[in-house]
Design an enzyme around this catalytic site. Structure first.
Site, mmCIF file in Angstrom:
data_model
loop_
_atom_site.group_PDB
_atom_site.id
_atom_site.type_symbol
_atom_site.label_atom_id
_atom_site.label_comp_id
_atom_site.label_asym_id
_atom_site.label_seq_id
_atom_site.Cartn_x
_atom_site.Cartn_y
_atom_site.Cartn_z
ATOM 1 N N ASP A 6 60.953 38.361 7.770
ATOM 2 C CA ASP A 6 62.026 37.831 8.614
ATOM 3 C C ASP A 6 61.699 37.824 10.097
ATOM 4 O O ASP A 6 62.453 37.293 10.895
ATOM 5 C CB ASP A 6 63.315 38.646 8.412
ATOM 6 N N ASP A 40 55.812 38.643 11.157
ATOM 7 C CA ASP A 40 55.427 38.216 9.807
ATOM 8 C C ASP A 40 54.842 36.805 9.790
ATOM 9 O O ASP A 40 54.311 36.373 8.770
ATOM 10 C CB ASP A 40 56.648 38.244 8.873
ATOM 11 N N CYS A 54 40.812 10.605 50.469
ATOM 12 C CA CYS A 54 40.169 9.301 50.320
ATOM 13 C C CYS A 54 39.954 8.996 48.846
ATOM 14 O O CYS A 54 40.204 9.834 47.980
ATOM 15 C CB CYS A 54 38.825 9.263 51.054
ATOM 16 N N CYS A 81 44.888 9.001 1.220
ATOM 17 C CA CYS A 81 44.526 8.597 2.590
ATOM 18 C C CYS A 81 43.736 9.718 3.258
ATOM 19 O O CYS A 81 42.722 9.478 3.915
ATOM 20 C CB CYS A 81 45.787 8.311 3.409
ATOM 21 N N CYS A 140 37.932 11.434 46.719
ATOM 22 C CA CYS A 140 38.651 12.595 46.162
ATOM 23 C C CYS A 140 39.212 12.249 44.788
ATOM 24 O O CYS A 140 39.113 13.030 43.842
ATOM 25 C CB CYS A 140 39.792 13.008 47.093
ATOM 26 N N ASP A 166 58.163 42.317 3.376
ATOM 27 C CA ASP A 166 58.270 43.064 4.629
ATOM 28 C C ASP A 166 59.421 44.059 4.456
ATOM 29 O O ASP A 166 60.304 43.842 3.619
ATOM 30 C CB ASP A 166 58.563 42.094 5.778
ATOM 31 N N CYS A 194 49.604 9.109 1.780
ATOM 32 C CA CYS A 194 49.469 9.979 0.610
ATOM 33 C C CYS A 194 48.183 10.782 0.733
ATOM 34 O O CYS A 194 47.399 10.587 1.658
ATOM 35 C CB CYS A 194 49.475 9.171 -0.684
#
Length: 806
Positions: free
Chosen positions: A699, A703, A84, A19, A87, A500, A16
């Site tokens: 859409d 946007d 080796c 928390c 590396c 838009d 919740c």
């Protein structure tokens, strides 16, 4: 003081908003932390800190000490070139130094490396690049997503499993309860279900196995000197369970066949709350899908020209200055400048405009847009995180990360409510034990439990989620999808709606709108020639013309010759007649006099239409115009929004003239035009800074940043998946009337929640003092508690009868 750094951690285990508040408080107490903000909805925390005083390991330790978990992802790579063990040690050391890498382990024998990392801090490309710089070759072996996404999937499966088990065990208890009342006495109940020990066997796993998460949550809350809904649930269910256990043990002395038990109270309550947890788990983290889908739009490879030869390389390896070849139909891999070729490029995913843009030498192209009909050679200017799409991703991430979760009213009150109830219960116990009925422990305990049972948070816990579930469910029937309960709560506060243009106010697809035929021409014959000439073109405007001609029932002929003239139009020969269709520049170039007809063309352009001149045999023959048309419902919907007292603004990346023309058709006075995606988000912020509660309705991918920044983002369901994922509400039908419906549904739901909370607290306010006075037996308290829950649920279900516009 060193330069501040920023860390982003994914956190699991929050139940919740309380928390989130505890984690935030704990992190802010660490020395060196400038600011920590926890987003409960996204399960993320953003921390600004001094790296000389504190580091990510300290954050992880603090979060775990508070009882939560920092979630990382895991990836495994194969490494070639190691000779080796030194590396391996070198690679391991380098990876562990990268910010965001929690642990890197290199296995020299298997030639592999396992990296545990935070994907918000470091990418696989960063790790690959670090290893390549050391002189080794890294091959992606296997990527294991064991992070937030899989955690959420596991959480959904876990809650589903708990719900099924809890429901199976609770059903016989619910059946037994049904036989307790006079008006349900006709229901047959098996004697076995009435046996207190059988009820104990059924209720115990529900209480302590299924319900253990509430005890754990309550322990964490109390340990940190706070209280949340877990405390209320654990307290109320435990009171009912242990009182029933007490009565069961008491029955051994009396040898009574008991029926007045409350095992079903605790079991059914836990089952209902687990159901709510399941819905919550499904809702969490969806916004991260928007980011993943945005990233999925990026091209994976690029064709780079080096030393005269074409080479396909991963997009991560393209650097600024590379020469990139883009074939027709392919995605443009990076932001760049055209150095050769001509084509139309579909930029709708960035600008939102449906009409492709002609590109030729010197023009700028944007990464991830689609090259339609011609080959382009471009010089890479921006790559990786600098591209326009990467910037959009960054804006969406930042906007989503900055959203604070809505604090539930019940959670806020519980911090005060729980201690008060416990205090009253204890005072009641001591008064009865020492004063009213001295030495009678059983009587005092009964009064204490009666107080706890009547104060059980059944109604309080159900007040908000049941209304939200009922309200959002009813809205969904009308095609309005709320991504989370917090958005259903917020929508009624809106006072400004930004729309838009393309695909939202308009249909988002160009259609043939106007036909002007010169004297002496027949319209059918004119359209036959124009449609026949345009059918050979791949340009979307040509497709709109051809489709419009066919809709009029006109048959097209065959073309004898056809030439596309990028940036100008087309040239064709049909039935021996030469046709020119295109711009003013095309007519000037071909010496066709159209001077006296330009006013008609300009008139169409002022209406936001794309007009094309047509000449036959070098003589003006007419004009055809194509435009994105306004949706039939837009004008009425906007009028309805205004009647509700909302300010309506239209915002678009299109030019001012076209935008004003569309706005005038639908009754919008305020227009913001020629705005890039990042600019849309800035315009939303300006309104918010002026004290407005803003909804953005769009859409397209362009946007997405504005949808994320707005107080409420609404995506038109006929648009892109990314817009829908970035938004808080999806309007499936694409009808702007759904905006008003969503706001109305929000108002009704909030009113319903307030009614529920009133009744929930009303029962407690009346019931607690009555129980404390000893006038309320525990079984009556249990019945009242059950009735309060039923009344809250029935009130919430009234939302499902609300009628919206069909």
């Amino acid at each position: 003081m060193a330069d501040l750094k920023e860390a982003n951690l994914r956190i699991a285990g929050m139940t919740c908003a309380a928390c989130a508040a505890r984690i935030e408080k704990g992190l802010n107490k660490l020395d060196g932390v400038e600011e920590a903000a926890v987003n409960f909805a996204l399960e993320k925390t953003k921390i600004k800190y001094d790296p000389e005083k504190v580091n990510e390991q300290k954050f992880k330790e603090k979060v775990e000490a508070l009882g939560y978990e920092v979630v990382y992802e895991q990836a495994e790579f194969a490494i070639a070139g190691m000779t080796c063990a030194a590396c391996a040690a070198r690679i391991e050391k380098r990876l562990n130094k990268l910010e965001g890498v929690n642990q890197a382990t290199v296995n020299f024998a298997l030639e592999s490396v396992l990296v545990v990392y935070n994907p918000d801090e470091v990418t696989m490309s960063d790790m690959k690049e670090a290893i390549r710089k050391l002189g080794y070759t890294l091959i992606e072996k296997e990527e294991q997503k064991e992070g937030a996404e899989d955690y959420r999937e596991a959480e959904i499966k876990r809650q589903t499993r708990k719900l099924i088990i809890s429901a199976i065990l609770s059903f016989p208890l619910l059946w037994a309860m049904a036989g307790h009342f006079a008006f349900t006495s006709f229901i047959w109940v098996p004697d076995l279900f009435l046996n207190p020990w059988i009820q104990l066997i059924l209720a115990t796993p529900v209480q302590f196995v299924i319900g253990w998460q509430f005890y754990a949550g309550a322990y964490k809350a109390l340990r940190n000197k706070s209280a949340n809904m877990d405390v209320l649930v654990a307290l109320g269910t435990s009171a009912a369970y242990f009182y029933s256990l007490y009565l069961s043990i008491q029955s051994l002395q009396t040898h009574e066949h008991m029926v007045s038990l409350y095992f079903e109270t605790s079991a059914v309550l836990i089952t209902l709350i687990i159901l709510g947890k399941l819905f919550e788990a499904k809702a969490k983290g969806r916004s991260s899908e928007a980011i993943k889908k945005l990233m999925g739009l990026q091209a994976k490879t690029a064709v780079v020209i080096k030393d005269g030869a074409e080479k396909v390389i991963p997009i991560e390896e393209v650097v600024s200055g590379d020469i990139v070849f883009v074939k027709p139909g392919e995605k443009v891999p990076v932001d760049g400048e055209v150095i050769e070729g001509t084509s139309a490029v579909d930029e709708s995913m960035i600008t939102g405009e449906s009409v492709p843009v002609d590109k030729s030498k010197g023009d700028v192209v944007i990464g991830s847009t689609v090259n339609k009909n011609g080959a382009l050679t471009i010089r890479a200017l921006k790559v990786g995180k600098e591209t326009a799409l990467a910037q959009i991703i960054k804006v969406v991430e930042e906007a989503q990360g900055s959203k604070a979760p809505i604090q539930r009213l019940a959670d806020r009150i519980s911090g005060i409510f729980v201690p008060i109830v416990v205090g009253i219960a204890l005072v009641t116990f001591f008064i009865w034990y020492f004063a009213v009925a001295p030495g009678d422990f059983a009587a005092a305990l009964e009064k204490l439990i009666a107080v706890l049972v009547i104060a059980c948070p059944c109604a309080l816990g159900l007040a908000t989620p049941t209304s939200i579930m009922a309200g959002s469910g009813r809205a969904a029937e009308y095609g309005i999808l709320f991504k989370g309960g917090e958005h259903l709560e917020t929508a009624h506060q809106l006072d400004t709606i930004i729309l838009d243009k393309t695909g939202t106010v308009t249909n988002g697809k160009p259609v043939l709108t106007d036909i002007i035929v010169d004297k002496g021409q027949q319209e059918a014959e004119f359209l036959t020639f124009v449609g026949t000439a345009e059918k050979n073109s791949e340009h979307p405007l040509a497709e709109a013309i051809v489709e419009g001609v066919k809709e009029k029932g006109i048959s097209l002929k065959s073309t004898e010759e056809f030439t596309a003239l990028p940036g100008f139009g087309i040239q064709a020969k049909v039935d021996g007649r030469e046709l020119l269709i295109g711009t003013r520049r095309l007519m000037e170039k071909e010496n066709v006099d159209v001077t006296e007809h330009l006013s008609k063309m300009e008139h169409l352009e002022k209406q936001g239409k794309t007009a094309m001149l047509v000449a036959m045999d070098r003589q003006f023959a007419g004009i055809v115009a194509v435009a994105d048309t306004v949706k039939d419902t837009s004008k009425n919907a906007i009028a309805r929004l205004k009647e509700m007292g909302l300010d309506v603004v239209m915002m678009t990346g299109d030019n001012q003239q076209t935008a004003q023309a569309i706005a005038a058709q639908v009754g919008i006075e305020r227009v913001i035009a020629e705005v890039l995606p990042e600019g849309k988000a800035e315009e939303v912020k300006k309104l918010q800074q002026a004290g407005r509660k803003v909804a953005m309705v769009g859409d397209g991918i362009n946007d997405a940043p504005a949808l994320a920044v707005a107080d409420i983002g609404m995506a038109i369901g006929t648009g892109t998946d990314v817009a829908m994922e970035a938004a808080d509400i999806t309007l499936i039908r694409g009808d702007l009337n759904s905006i008003a419906d969503a706001i109305y549904m929000s108002k009704m739901t909030i009113r319903n929640i307030k009614q529920n909370l009133f009744w929930a607290f009303g029962y407690n306010t009346l019931g607690i003092p009555i129980a404390a006075l000893g006038l309320l037996a525990p079984w009556v308290a249990g019945a009242a508690m059950a009735f309060s829950s039923v009344s809250v649920v029935l009130n919430a279900l009234r939302l499902q009868r609300i009628q919206l516009k069909p």
